[in-house]
Motif scaffolding. Structure first.
Motif, PDB file in Angstrom:
ATOM      1  N   VAL A 318       0.902  -0.884   0.151  1.00 40.80           N
ATOM      2  CA  VAL A 318      -0.022  -0.169   0.123  1.00 40.80           C
ATOM      3  C   VAL A 318       0.963   1.121   0.012  1.00 40.80           C
ATOM      4  CG1 VAL A 318      -1.535   1.424   1.357  1.00 40.80           C
ATOM      5  CG2 VAL A 318      -1.667  -1.256   1.305  1.00 40.80           C
ATOM      6  N   ASN A 319       0.672   2.067  -0.858  1.00 39.67           N
ATOM      7  CA  ASN A 319       1.317   3.313  -0.863  1.00 39.67           C
ATOM      8  C   ASN A 319       0.647   4.470  -0.701  1.00 39.67           C
ATOM      9  OD1 ASN A 319       3.231   5.315  -1.536  1.00 39.67           O
ATOM     10  ND2 ASN A 319       3.076   5.286  -3.737  1.00 39.67           N
ATOM     11  N   TYR A 320       0.506   5.206   0.615  1.00 36.32           N
ATOM     12  CA  TYR A 320      -0.105   6.242   1.018  1.00 36.32           C
ATOM     13  C   TYR A 320       1.019   7.103   1.915  1.00 36.32           C
ATOM     14  CZ  TYR A 320      -4.041   9.238   3.010  1.00 36.32           C
ATOM     15  OH  TYR A 320      -4.741  10.159   3.206  1.00 36.32           O
ATOM     16  N   PHE A 346      -2.228   0.815  -4.560  1.00 37.39           N
ATOM     17  CA  PHE A 346      -2.107  -0.498  -3.759  1.00 37.39           C
ATOM     18  C   PHE A 346      -2.039  -1.584  -4.882  1.00 37.39           C
ATOM     19  CE2 PHE A 346      -6.636  -0.088  -3.700  1.00 37.39           C
ATOM     20  CZ  PHE A 346      -7.045  -1.272  -4.063  1.00 37.39           C
ATOM     21  N   GLU A 347      -1.160  -2.462  -4.459  1.00 35.10           N
ATOM     22  CA  GLU A 347      -0.740  -3.728  -5.365  1.00 35.10           C
ATOM     23  C   GLU A 347      -1.375  -5.119  -4.921  1.00 35.10           C
ATOM     24  OE1 GLU A 347       2.619  -6.272  -7.527  1.00 35.10           O
ATOM     25  OE2 GLU A 347       3.067  -4.778  -5.921  1.00 35.10           O
ATOM     26  N   LEU A 348      -2.266  -5.766  -5.739  1.00 37.52           N
ATOM     27  CA  LEU A 348      -2.880  -6.965  -5.569  1.00 37.52           C
ATOM     28  C   LEU A 348      -2.312  -8.007  -5.839  1.00 37.52           C
ATOM     29  CD1 LEU A 348      -6.654  -5.986  -6.393  1.00 37.52           C
ATOM     30  CD2 LEU A 348      -5.795  -6.391  -4.188  1.00 37.52           C
ATOM     31  N   LYS A 349      -2.368  -9.037  -5.156  1.00 37.97           N
ATOM     32  CA  LYS A 349      -1.695 -10.559  -5.697  1.00 37.97           C
ATOM     33  C   LYS A 349      -2.359 -10.913  -6.670  1.00 37.97           C
ATOM     34  CE  LYS A 349      -0.152 -11.873  -0.995  1.00 37.97           C
ATOM     35  NZ  LYS A 349      -0.206 -12.797  -0.026  1.00 37.97           N
ATOM     36  N   GLY A 350      -1.882 -11.407  -7.571  1.00 41.58           N
ATOM     37  CA  GLY A 350      -2.756 -12.164  -8.892  1.00 41.58           C
ATOM     38  C   GLY A 350      -2.695 -11.069  -9.988  1.00 41.58           C
ATOM     39  N   THR A 376     -15.975   8.414  -4.726  1.00 37.73           N
ATOM     40  CA  THR A 376     -14.616   7.495  -4.770  1.00 37.73           C
ATOM     41  C   THR A 376     -14.439   6.934  -6.296  1.00 37.73           C
ATOM     42  OG1 THR A 376     -14.739   7.083  -2.439  1.00 37.73           O
ATOM     43  CG2 THR A 376     -14.008   5.456  -3.752  1.00 37.73           C
ATOM     44  N   CYS A 377     -13.417   7.032  -6.572  1.00 35.12           N
ATOM     45  CA  CYS A 377     -13.215   6.311  -7.987  1.00 35.12           C
ATOM     46  C   CYS A 377     -11.824   5.715  -7.813  1.00 35.12           C
ATOM     47  CB  CYS A 377     -13.280   7.393  -9.150  1.00 35.12           C
ATOM     48  SG  CYS A 377     -11.933   8.960  -8.895  1.00 35.12           S
ATOM     49  N   CYS A 378     -11.917   4.654  -8.976  1.00 29.33           N
ATOM     50  CA  CYS A 378     -10.282   3.879  -9.045  1.00 29.33           C
ATOM     51  C   CYS A 378      -9.992   3.950 -10.386  1.00 29.33           C
ATOM     52  CB  CYS A 378     -10.685   2.706  -8.306  1.00 29.33           C
ATOM     53  SG  CYS A 378     -11.725   1.479  -9.104  1.00 29.33           S
ATOM     54  N   ALA A 401       1.326  -4.726 -12.628  1.00 29.90           N
ATOM     55  CA  ALA A 401       0.176  -5.121 -13.514  1.00 29.90           C
ATOM     56  C   ALA A 401      -1.277  -5.165 -12.367  1.00 29.90           C
ATOM     57  CB  ALA A 401       0.198  -6.360 -14.139  1.00 29.90           C
ATOM     58  N   GLY A 402      -0.905  -5.483 -11.108  1.00 26.45           N
ATOM     59  CA  GLY A 402      -1.941  -5.490  -9.924  1.00 26.45           C
ATOM     60  C   GLY A 402      -2.069  -4.170  -9.250  1.00 26.45           C
ATOM     61  N   MET A 403      -1.452  -3.093  -9.876  1.00 25.62           N
ATOM     62  CA  MET A 403      -1.685  -1.891  -9.048  1.00 25.62           C
ATOM     63  C   MET A 403      -3.183  -1.300  -9.322  1.00 25.62           C
ATOM     64  SD  MET A 403       0.355   1.834  -9.412  1.00 25.62           S
ATOM     65  CE  MET A 403       1.823   1.408  -8.702  1.00 25.62           C
ATOM     66  N   VAL A 404      -3.760  -0.573  -8.252  1.00 20.46           N
ATOM     67  CA  VAL A 404      -5.151  -0.003  -8.494  1.00 20.46           C
ATOM     68  C   VAL A 404      -4.629   1.372  -7.711  1.00 20.46           C
ATOM     69  CG1 VAL A 404      -7.468   0.158  -7.679  1.00 20.46           C
ATOM     70  CG2 VAL A 404      -6.479  -2.007  -8.337  1.00 20.46           C
ATOM     71  N   ARG A 405      -5.301   2.428  -8.353  1.00 26.53           N
ATOM     72  CA  ARG A 405      -5.043   3.907  -7.835  1.00 26.53           C
ATOM     73  C   ARG A 405      -6.593   4.169  -7.268  1.00 26.53           C
ATOM     74  NH1 ARG A 405      -4.278   8.687 -11.645  1.00 26.53           N
ATOM     75  NH2 ARG A 405      -6.413   8.087 -12.127  1.00 26.53           N
ATOM     76  N   LEU A 406      -6.749   4.356  -6.125  1.00 21.84           N
ATOM     77  CA  LEU A 406      -8.030   4.539  -5.632  1.00 21.84           C
ATOM     78  C   LEU A 406      -8.321   5.916  -4.903  1.00 21.84           C
ATOM     79  CD1 LEU A 406     -10.818   3.097  -4.570  1.00 21.84           C
ATOM     80  CD2 LEU A 406      -9.653   2.921  -2.227  1.00 21.84           C
ATOM     81  N   SER A 407      -9.052   6.869  -5.403  1.00 21.73           N
ATOM     82  CA  SER A 407      -9.441   8.274  -4.842  1.00 21.73           C
ATOM     83  C   SER A 407     -10.520   7.996  -3.953  1.00 21.73           C
ATOM     84  CB  SER A 407      -9.549   8.941  -6.121  1.00 21.73           C
ATOM     85  OG  SER A 407     -10.010  10.393  -5.665  1.00 21.73           O
ATOM     86  N   CYS A 408     -10.164   8.189  -2.574  1.00 24.97           N
ATOM     87  CA  CYS A 408     -11.046   8.184  -1.743  1.00 24.97           C
ATOM     88  C   CYS A 408     -12.266   9.461  -1.545  1.00 24.97           C
ATOM     89  CB  CYS A 408     -10.835   7.970  -0.402  1.00 24.97           C
ATOM     90  SG  CYS A 408      -9.937   6.241   0.073  1.00 24.97           S
ATOM     91  N   GLY A 409     -13.350   9.478  -1.855  1.00 24.33           N
ATOM     92  CA  GLY A 409     -14.261  10.494  -1.775  1.00 24.33           C
ATOM     93  C   GLY A 409     -14.774  11.001  -0.448  1.00 24.33           C
ATOM     94  N   LEU A 410     -16.045  11.303  -0.446  1.00 20.44           N
ATOM     95  CA  LEU A 410     -16.670  11.755   0.724  1.00 20.44           C
ATOM     96  C   LEU A 410     -17.740  11.017   1.428  1.00 20.44           C
ATOM     97  CD1 LEU A 410     -17.209  15.715  -0.267  1.00 20.44           C
ATOM     98  CD2 LEU A 410     -15.229  14.743   0.888  1.00 20.44           C
ATOM     99  N   GLU A 411     -17.590   9.761   0.823  1.00 26.23           N
ATOM    100  CA  GLU A 411     -18.719   8.915   1.477  1.00 26.23           C
ATOM    101  C   GLU A 411     -18.178   8.677   2.893  1.00 26.23           C
ATOM    102  OE1 GLU A 411     -18.298   8.020  -2.937  1.00 26.23           O
ATOM    103  OE2 GLU A 411     -16.986   8.307  -1.291  1.00 26.23           O
TER     104      GLU A 411
END
Length: 429
Positions: A318-320, A346-350, A376-378, A401-411
Motif C-alpha cells: 500500500v502506498n499512502y 496499492f498492489e494486489l496479488k494475482g 470515490t473512483c479507481c 500489473a496488479g496496481m490500483v489507484r483509488l481516490s477516496c471520496g466523501l462517503e
C-alpha cells in the motif's frame, strides 16, 4: 482578508460585494466590454490602466476566483487557465524560451512529464529529471548555465511521492532560478508551498478545488518573492523591453508582486488563449467555498482505507504518504501534518486479472480516469492508461500489473471499507 484563517478565506476571499450588489460572484458571460472612447481602450492595450476588453485575456468572474486562490496560497497575484496542464505550461514557458533548461522531479504527473520532455523539447527547451529523494549534491549537479526553473509536485500523481520543498527551493535559489510547485493534491488547505520557499504555485483546479467533477480548469499563483531583476540576464522576457507592448519592462513596471502574472496574462494568454470560461470559474468557486470542509474528510477516508488495505492478505503493498512506515511519511508530516489527500495506490496479488476482478466487484467506487472527486473512483493503469505495456515494461516503469489507484471520496469510511472488503472477497473466489 489577510487577518482571517484559511477556512474563512475559502468562503469569502476574492470578492466583496458593495451595497446592493450580487452576494454571489456574478458570471460575466461576455466576450467583450464597452468603452466610451478609443483613448480609454487604448490605455488598456498599453497596460496603462486596469480593466477588461476581451475575455480571452481577462474576465471579472475569473479574476474574482483567482484572487480567492491567491489569498489561500498566500501569493501576490494569480490567474486562471483552461486546465492544470495549461497552468504548468504557462508557468514554465513564461520564463523559458528556446535554449532554456529545466530541472524537474522525475516523479510527476505523466501528462506534465510528457509536456516537459517531449512537447517543450520541440520548442528547444531541455530538461534534466532528478529523483525527488535525491541528495542535495545530486540535485545541484543537475543545474546548467541555461537552467531557468525547477519544477515538482507537492504530492505526485499517481506515484504519491512527497517533494522536499525546502531542499528544492534551496537549490533553485542557489542557482538564481525560481521553484515552481504543482500543489493540486494537498491544496492550500493542507500545504502552502510558498511558506516553504516555493516561488510559483500551480493547480489543476479540476481536482479537489472543484471537487465534483464538474469543471476543468487550472490556476497559477505568484508568491511575489522572487527578485527577477537580481537575475535579469536569465529572464529577458521579464527584465528587458517587450516590443509587443511598446517596450514595457514587466519587472520594472509591475515589480516583484505583479510582473510574472502580468506578463503571463498579457503575453501568453493573449497568444495561446487558454482561458478558463466564466461558467467554469463560477463552478470552481462553489467548490472552493467548501474546500476546507471537504479536505479533512478526504484525508480521514484515505488513511482509514490505507490502514484497512495494509492488513489484507490479498494486498502486496500500500502506498499512502501519511501511512506510518511509508518512505515519505516524515516528509509528509513535515509539510502536511494535518493530512495530504485521499488518493491511495496499492498492489494486489494475482496481477492484472486480480485487479480487473476487484474493480468489477466494486459497488461504491467507480472506474474513472479521474481523481480528487467527491465520489470515490479507481483505476488500474495496466488495463487503461498503460494498457499497451507488457508485464516486463510495467514492472520496469514501477507500475505493477496488479496496481490500483483509488481516490477516496466523501462517503462514510465504513461504507468504503465494506465495499473494498466485498470486492477483495470476489478476488479470492
Amino acid at each position: 482578508m489577510s487577518d482571517y484563517t484559511i477556512n474563512t478565506k475559502c468562503v469569502q476571499a476574492g470578492y466583496t460585494p458593495g451595497n446592493g450588489e450580487p452576494r454571489q460572484i456574478p458570471i460575466i458571460q461576455s466576450t467583450t466590454f464597452k468603452y466610451a472612447t478609443s483613448e480609454d481602450m487604448g490605455k488598456l492595450f498599453d497596460l496603462e490602466a486596469e480593466g477588461y476588453f476581451y475575455t480571452r485575456l481577462q474576465n471579472p468572474t475569473n479574476d474574482y476566483v483567482a484572487a480567492k486562490i491567491c489569498a489561500l496560497e498566500g501569493g501576490s497575484a494569480a490567474m486562471l487557465t483552461s486546465s492544470g496542464q495549461a497552468a504548468n505550461f504557462f508557468a514554465l514557458f513564461n520564463i523559458c524560451e528556446c535554449g532554456s533548461h529545466i530541472v524537474a522531479s522525475s516523479s510527476i504527473y505523466g501528462g506534465t512529464f510528457n509536456l516537459i520532455s517531449v512537447t517543450m523539447a520541440k520548442m528547444g527547451v531541455t530538461v534534466t529529471f532528478v529523483d525527488p529523494d535525491c541528495s542535495e549534491e545530486e540535485l545541484n549537479a543537475a543545474f546548467k548555465e541555461n537552467t531557468r526553473a525547477v519544477f515538482g509536485e507537492t504530492i505526485a500523481n499517481p506515484a504519491l511521492t512527497v517533494l522536499d520543498i525546502e531542499k528544492f527551493a534551496k537549490a533553485a535559489h542557489a542557482h538564481g532560478v525560481p521553484l515552481i510547485v504543482d500543489n493540486t493534491f494537498p491544496t492550500p488547505v493542507n500545504c502552502r508551498p510558498i511558506e516553504w520557499g516555493a516561488d510559483i504555485v500551480t493547480h489543476s483546479t479540476t481536482k479537489y478545488m472543484d471537487g465534483h467533477g464538474a469543471a476543468v480548469g487550472g490556476a497559477i499563483i505568484d508568491s511575489g518573492n522572487f527578485d527577477w531583476m537580481a537575475h535579469a540576464e536569465k529572464f529577458p522576457g521579464l527584465c528587458t523591453p517587450d516590443d509587443s507592448y511598446h517596450g514595457i519592462v514587466y519587472a520594472e513596471k509591475f515589480g516583484q508582486a505583479g510582473a510574472f502574472i502580468t506578463k503571463c496574462t498579457s503575453q501568453l494568454m493573449r497568444d495561446f488563449g487558454c482561458i478558463q470560461s466564466p461558467q467554469h470559474a463560477f463552478i470552481l468557486n462553489l467548490g472552493l467555498e467548501s474546500l476546507h470542509v471537504r479536505m479533512p474528510r478526504h484525508c480521514e477516508n484515505g488513511l482509514a482505507v490505507a490502514e484497512f488495505l495494509q492488513a489484507q492478505p490479498e494486498v502486496v503493498a500500500v502506498n499512502y504518504p501519511h501511512l506510518p512506515g511509508n518512505k515519505f511519511y516524515d516528509t509528509a508530516m513535515k509539510y502536511m501534518p494535518n493530512g495530504g489527500c485521499g488518493v491511495i495506490s496499492f498492489e494486489l496479488k494475482g496481477g492484472r486479472a486480480a485487479a480487473e476482478a476487484f474493480m468489477k466487484a466494486l459497488k461504491l467506487a467507480a472506474i474513472e480516469t479521474h481523481v480528487a472527486d467527491a465520489r470515490t473512483c479507481c483505476l488500474n493503469p495496466a488495463t487503461s492508461t498503460h494498457r499497451q505495456m507488457t508485464e516486463e515494461q510495467l514492472n520496469a516503469a514501477g507500475i505493477p500489473a496488479g496496481m490500483v489507484r483509488l481516490s477516496c471520496g466523501l462517503e462514510d469510511k465504513l461504507d468504503l471499507i465494506a465495499d473494498l472488503k466485498q470486492a477483495l472477497e470476489a478476488v479470492r473466489a
